[in-house]
Design a protein around this motif. Sequence first.
Motif, short mmCIF file in Angstrom:
data_model
loop_
_atom_site.label_atom_id
_atom_site.label_comp_id
_atom_site.label_asym_id
_atom_site.label_seq_id
_atom_site.Cartn_x
_atom_site.Cartn_y
_atom_site.Cartn_z
N MET A 37 -8.05 -38.92 -34.91
CA MET A 37 -6.44 -39.02 -35.54
C MET A 37 -6.08 -40.33 -35.54
SD MET A 37 -5.60 -35.07 -34.85
CE MET A 37 -3.74 -35.60 -34.87
N GLU A 38 -6.13 -41.02 -34.26
CA GLU A 38 -5.63 -42.39 -33.87
C GLU A 38 -6.29 -43.16 -34.67
OE1 GLU A 38 -6.00 -45.18 -30.24
OE2 GLU A 38 -5.85 -43.18 -29.58
N ILE A 39 -7.72 -43.16 -34.96
CA ILE A 39 -8.19 -44.41 -35.68
C ILE A 39 -7.72 -44.09 -37.22
CG2 ILE A 39 -10.39 -44.98 -36.72
CD1 ILE A 39 -11.66 -43.92 -34.35
N TYR A 40 -7.42 -43.07 -37.83
CA TYR A 40 -7.35 -43.00 -39.16
C TYR A 40 -5.89 -42.81 -39.55
CZ TYR A 40 -12.22 -42.70 -39.39
OH TYR A 40 -13.59 -43.05 -39.49
N ARG A 41 -4.87 -42.78 -38.58
CA ARG A 41 -3.67 -42.36 -38.81
C ARG A 41 -2.96 -43.79 -39.81
NH1 ARG A 41 -1.85 -41.04 -33.87
NH2 ARG A 41 -1.96 -38.98 -34.38
N PRO A 42 -3.30 -44.99 -39.47
CA PRO A 42 -2.80 -45.91 -40.34
C PRO A 42 -3.15 -45.99 -41.83
CG PRO A 42 -3.85 -46.98 -38.22
CD PRO A 42 -4.12 -45.31 -38.43
N TYR A 43 -4.13 -44.97 -42.26
CA TYR A 43 -4.67 -44.96 -43.49
C TYR A 43 -3.97 -43.82 -44.21
CZ TYR A 43 -8.25 -48.33 -41.80
OH TYR A 43 -8.72 -49.47 -41.18
N LEU A 44 -3.21 -42.93 -43.44
CA LEU A 44 -2.82 -41.88 -44.16
C LEU A 44 -1.60 -42.34 -45.21
CD1 LEU A 44 -2.52 -39.45 -41.05
CD2 LEU A 44 -3.99 -39.33 -42.99
N GLY A 45 -1.48 -41.59 -46.06
CA GLY A 45 -0.29 -41.78 -47.21
C GLY A 45 0.78 -41.20 -46.89
N THR A 46 1.90 -41.89 -47.53
CA THR A 46 3.26 -41.44 -47.35
C THR A 46 3.89 -40.39 -48.44
OG1 THR A 46 4.00 -43.30 -48.25
CG2 THR A 46 3.93 -43.49 -45.69
#
Length: 172
Positions: free
Chosen positions: A145-154
């Motif tokens: 979750m920490e690694i991929y959090r920056p890639y999550l859409g808004t």
Amino acid sequence: FEALRFKKLMFPVSETDTDFCPACPPGIVPELYAITVCPECFYANHSGRFERFFGSPKERKVFLEEGNSLNRRKFAGGLSFSGRRDFFEALKSFELAGNHCMDIRRAEWDSFYGDLMLKTSWLCRRMGMHLQEQEAQIRALQHYMEIYRPYLGTGSGFPRKAEIMDRLPVGK
């Protein structure tokens, strides 16, 4: 040096658990030999990735310094990783590789650490250590979750590259 290695092709996988753990015949525990450990410096990595050392000669030099090697030797607690392994040697090999990931802190090692935690949970499951399995699953999930959090859409698709770059931790 010589090290034992599990050959996946010897045991075909017909199904997996919901966390991608391959179903194996009874008594087969591929995770016992998933990590190769150097008997001299205690460098630990997946058997298939063992040759990937360090990003720079400086990292390698620091890793091989006598004090750092001595710390890894103490951490290994006198266990031998060259011959047949049981649960404790396998678990310690995963811990050594995990410590190495945390020391280097480079992008490719980030996903490797999550993989280590996931496979640690599989090892614990196969050995009937359910509390340790759950702890490793939680660490794997938190790490991914920490690694991929920056890639999550808004809300309206994926974020733009500039937005992702702003969200990434320093050095990633």
